[in-house]
Design a protein around this motif. Structure first.
Motif, PDB file in Angstrom:
ATOM      1  N   ARG A  42       0.829  -1.392  -0.132  1.00 42.17           N
ATOM      2  CA  ARG A  42       0.060  -0.096   0.046  1.00 42.17           C
ATOM      3  C   ARG A  42       0.933   1.223   0.109  1.00 42.17           C
ATOM      4  O   ARG A  42       1.895   1.310   0.591  1.00 42.17           O
ATOM      5  CB  ARG A  42      -0.803   0.042   1.187  1.00 42.17           C
ATOM      6  N   ARG A  43       0.410   2.200  -0.653  1.00 41.09           N
ATOM      7  CA  ARG A  43       1.011   3.546  -0.885  1.00 41.09           C
ATOM      8  C   ARG A  43       0.211   4.510   0.151  1.00 41.09           C
ATOM      9  O   ARG A  43      -1.102   4.510  -0.030  1.00 41.09           O
ATOM     10  CB  ARG A  43       1.196   3.900  -2.353  1.00 41.09           C
ATOM     11  N   PHE A  44       1.170   5.324   0.781  1.00 40.32           N
ATOM     12  CA  PHE A  44       0.459   6.459   1.496  1.00 40.32           C
ATOM     13  C   PHE A  44       0.889   7.804   1.350  1.00 40.32           C
ATOM     14  O   PHE A  44       0.951   8.621   1.976  1.00 40.32           O
ATOM     15  CB  PHE A  44       0.794   6.200   3.069  1.00 40.32           C
ATOM     16  N   ASP A  45       1.301   7.979  -0.021  1.00 39.13           N
ATOM     17  CA  ASP A  45       1.711   9.471  -0.638  1.00 39.13           C
ATOM     18  C   ASP A  45       0.470  10.229  -1.168  1.00 39.13           C
ATOM     19  O   ASP A  45      -0.337   9.591  -1.468  1.00 39.13           O
ATOM     20  CB  ASP A  45       3.048   9.286  -1.577  1.00 39.13           C
ATOM     21  N   ALA A  46       0.754  11.409  -1.071  1.00 38.18           N
ATOM     22  CA  ALA A  46      -0.310  12.242  -1.533  1.00 38.18           C
ATOM     23  C   ALA A  46      -0.576  12.031  -3.048  1.00 38.18           C
ATOM     24  O   ALA A  46       0.332  11.634  -3.771  1.00 38.18           O
ATOM     25  CB  ALA A  46       0.130  13.678  -1.193  1.00 38.18           C
ATOM     26  N   GLY A  47      -1.802  12.272  -3.560  1.00 40.56           N
ATOM     27  CA  GLY A  47      -2.057  12.359  -4.998  1.00 40.56           C
ATOM     28  C   GLY A  47      -2.385  10.664  -5.417  1.00 40.56           C
ATOM     29  O   GLY A  47      -2.647  10.676  -6.725  1.00 40.56           O
ATOM     30  N   GLN A  48      -2.652   9.929  -4.576  1.00 38.56           N
ATOM     31  CA  GLN A  48      -2.939   8.575  -5.183  1.00 38.56           C
ATOM     32  C   GLN A  48      -4.309   8.229  -5.098  1.00 38.56           C
ATOM     33  O   GLN A  48      -4.665   7.285  -5.365  1.00 38.56           O
ATOM     34  CB  GLN A  48      -2.141   7.573  -4.187  1.00 38.56           C
ATOM     35  N   GLY A  49      -5.033   9.090  -4.460  1.00 38.44           N
ATOM     36  CA  GLY A  49      -6.459   8.891  -4.468  1.00 38.44           C
ATOM     37  C   GLY A  49      -6.757   7.638  -3.479  1.00 38.44           C
ATOM     38  O   GLY A  49      -5.940   7.391  -2.818  1.00 38.44           O
TER      39      GLY A  49
ATOM     40  N   ALA B 203       1.291  10.976   3.807  1.00 37.16           N
ATOM     41  CA  ALA B 203       2.188  10.768   4.944  1.00 37.16           C
ATOM     42  C   ALA B 203       1.393  10.437   6.260  1.00 37.16           C
ATOM     43  O   ALA B 203       1.826   9.749   7.047  1.00 37.16           O
ATOM     44  CB  ALA B 203       3.458  11.444   4.838  1.00 37.16           C
ATOM     45  N   GLY B 204       0.680  11.554   6.331  1.00 30.96           N
ATOM     46  CA  GLY B 204      -0.017  11.576   7.659  1.00 30.96           C
ATOM     47  C   GLY B 204      -1.001  10.388   7.862  1.00 30.96           C
ATOM     48  O   GLY B 204      -1.278   9.955   9.159  1.00 30.96           O
ATOM     49  N   GLN B 205      -1.662  10.061   6.849  1.00 26.66           N
ATOM     50  CA  GLN B 205      -2.628   8.505   6.774  1.00 26.66           C
ATOM     51  C   GLN B 205      -1.359   7.640   7.000  1.00 26.66           C
ATOM     52  O   GLN B 205      -1.828   6.557   7.996  1.00 26.66           O
ATOM     53  CB  GLN B 205      -3.177   8.251   5.667  1.00 26.66           C
TER      54      GLN B 205
ATOM     55  N   ASP C 131       1.128   7.411   9.266  1.00 28.47           N
ATOM     56  CA  ASP C 131       1.562   7.446  10.579  1.00 28.47           C
ATOM     57  C   ASP C 131       0.117   7.036  11.149  1.00 28.47           C
ATOM     58  O   ASP C 131       0.552   6.288  12.139  1.00 28.47           O
ATOM     59  CB  ASP C 131       1.966   9.069  10.862  1.00 28.47           C
ATOM     60  N   ALA C 132      -0.823   7.450  10.677  1.00 23.81           N
ATOM     61  CA  ALA C 132      -2.290   7.209  11.470  1.00 23.81           C
ATOM     62  C   ALA C 132      -2.279   5.402  11.321  1.00 23.81           C
ATOM     63  O   ALA C 132      -2.773   4.837  12.341  1.00 23.81           O
ATOM     64  CB  ALA C 132      -3.308   7.354  10.898  1.00 23.81           C
ATOM     65  N   TRP C 133      -1.846   4.790  10.194  1.00 20.11           N
ATOM     66  CA  TRP C 133      -1.711   3.524   9.943  1.00 20.11           C
ATOM     67  C   TRP C 133      -0.881   2.765  10.865  1.00 20.11           C
ATOM     68  O   TRP C 133      -1.300   1.787  11.583  1.00 20.11           O
ATOM     69  CB  TRP C 133      -1.727   3.160   8.391  1.00 20.11           C
ATOM     70  N   ILE C 134       0.218   3.551  11.058  1.00 23.25           N
ATOM     71  CA  ILE C 134       1.283   2.699  11.967  1.00 23.25           C
ATOM     72  C   ILE C 134       0.565   2.797  13.483  1.00 23.25           C
ATOM     73  O   ILE C 134       0.535   1.778  14.096  1.00 23.25           O
ATOM     74  CB  ILE C 134       2.171   3.590  12.042  1.00 23.25           C
ATOM     75  N   GLU C 135      -0.129   3.819  13.755  1.00 20.22           N
ATOM     76  CA  GLU C 135      -0.731   4.110  15.243  1.00 20.22           C
ATOM     77  C   GLU C 135      -1.726   3.012  15.429  1.00 20.22           C
ATOM     78  O   GLU C 135      -1.954   2.458  16.378  1.00 20.22           O
ATOM     79  CB  GLU C 135      -0.904   5.241  15.541  1.00 20.22           C
ATOM     80  N   LYS C 136      -2.666   2.759  14.322  1.00 19.49           N
ATOM     81  CA  LYS C 136      -3.752   1.821  14.399  1.00 19.49           C
ATOM     82  C   LYS C 136      -3.176   0.499  14.644  1.00 19.49           C
ATOM     83  O   LYS C 136      -3.759  -0.373  15.381  1.00 19.49           O
ATOM     84  CB  LYS C 136      -4.426   1.695  12.918  1.00 19.49           C
ATOM     85  N   GLN C 137      -2.002   0.043  14.081  1.00 23.95           N
ATOM     86  CA  GLN C 137      -1.447  -1.272  14.509  1.00 23.95           C
ATOM     87  C   GLN C 137      -1.110  -1.284  15.998  1.00 23.95           C
ATOM     88  O   GLN C 137      -1.286  -2.479  16.565  1.00 23.95           O
ATOM     89  CB  GLN C 137      -0.219  -1.459  13.456  1.00 23.95           C
ATOM     90  N   VAL C 138      -0.636  -0.396  16.551  1.00 21.81           N
ATOM     91  CA  VAL C 138      -0.410  -0.351  17.778  1.00 21.81           C
ATOM     92  C   VAL C 138      -1.741  -0.472  18.678  1.00 21.81           C
ATOM     93  O   VAL C 138      -1.557  -1.056  19.713  1.00 21.81           O
ATOM     94  CB  VAL C 138       0.399   1.013  18.143  1.00 21.81           C
ATOM     95  N   ALA C 139      -2.635   0.481  18.326  1.00 27.30           N
ATOM     96  CA  ALA C 139      -3.813   0.469  19.147  1.00 27.30           C
ATOM     97  C   ALA C 139      -4.519  -0.725  18.978  1.00 27.30           C
ATOM     98  O   ALA C 139      -5.216  -1.325  19.989  1.00 27.30           O
ATOM     99  CB  ALA C 139      -4.627   1.508  18.492  1.00 27.30           C
TER     100      ALA C 139
END
Length: 298
Positions: free
Chosen positions: A153-160, A167-169, A171-179
């Motif tokens: 999966r790509r988390f860079d801008a402009g990918q729709g 990139a903020g998403q 980081d959110a994905w990373i924190e979701k794994q922890v949570a």
């Protein structure tokens, strides 16, 4: 504190975490979808008596090299051992890493004092092994891996929608794994900081590694190859083998077959322990003890 080191291989480099220490050298090898950070707690328990390095396989973690055939990822381990200048190390592998350490020794590329295989076995004959690899290569399996683990999966801008945002998403994905540790069948019981470290190391830039292509390439081994992920590979290993079998791991239902592999040659040991497949992260103290007590050659 570990430091990052690199090894030149075909197609790029392999990254590794050098934990230091002194004594018998130990190379730690993760499974598909993980990376060298998965071993941090185990490494911390080994460095008092061992020289410890954990490697990122091709397509994983911070390694820039990707696989173009099904054997490179385990053949690379010989490059790492030679690059470190080690003689007769203990090779420890979890999941796919368990097969990797077995294969590189079976091929005669590393002379090991022993191998320790943590819920990473191959128990089928060659026909069965080929069928299992073919199942991994299906579009259905690719979809399952992407949904379950986010491979590629790509988390860079402009990918729709396909790229899942910026990139903020990421980081959110990373924190979701922890949570989600408490309800995660793989990580339940793991230290949140360990899960975070592994999740962060999955990324080079905005891409969650490994890519699905990496998984598919490594599942294309030919059943005619001398070294193949089937039960006969153990016939080509003469050094001691310690097999760690979690009671809720992938191979627990096939314990009799595992016991047969152990009984087939001297110097082999079966270690039962509680936990599921990911005991490296959920029960690192028990894995550390198994590695410390691994049966070794002289």
């Amino acid at each position: 504190m570990s430091k990052e080191i690199f090894f030149d291989v075909d197609g790029g480099s392999l990254a590794a975490l050098d934990h230091g220490g002194a004594g018998r050298p130990v190379l730690l090898v993760h499974g598909t979808g993980h990376n060298a950070a998965a071993w941090e707690a185990v490494a911390a328990g080994l460095v008092a008596d061992h020289r410890v390095v954990a490697v990122d396989l091709r397509g994983h973690g911070h390694s820039s090299a990707d696989s173009v055939n099904a054997e490179q990822y385990w053949r690379d381990l010989a490059v790492v051992v030679a690059g470190l200048g080690w003689e007769r190390p203990l090779l420890v592998g979890h999941s796919t890493g368990g097969y990797a350490v077995t294969a590189v020794v079976a091929a005669g590329l590393v002379e090991a004092a022993g191998i320790c295989v943590v819920d990473g076995l191959v128990l089928d004959d060659r026909a069965g092994g080929a069928a299992a690899l073919a199942e991994i290569r299906t579009p259905e399996m690719a979809g399952q891996l992407r949904r379950a683990f986010g491979y590629g999966r790509r988390f860079d801008a402009g990918q729709g929608d396909a790229g899942q945002g910026d990139a903020g998403q990421r980081d959110a994905w990373i924190e979701k794994q922890v949570a989600g540790i408490a309800t995660d069948w793989l990580n339940a019981g793991a230290d949140p900081e360990l899960v975070r470290a592994v999740s962060v190391r999955h990324f080079i830039g905005a891409v969650r590694r490994p890519a699905l292509e990496e998984v598919m390439v490594t599942a294309t081994a030919s059943p005619d190859a001398p070294i193949f992920p089937s039960v006969d590979v153990y016939e080509q290993v003469s050094c001691p083998i310690t097999i760690v079998l979690p009671e809720q791991g992938f191979y627990a239902p096939r314990r009799a077959e595992v016991a047969a592999v152990v009984a087939a040659a001297p110097g082999r040991c079966l270690v039962d322990m509680p936990g599921g497949h990911n005991v490296v992260m959920t029960h690192p103290d028990l894995v550390t003890s198994a590695v410390r007590n691994a049966t070794l050659g002289g």
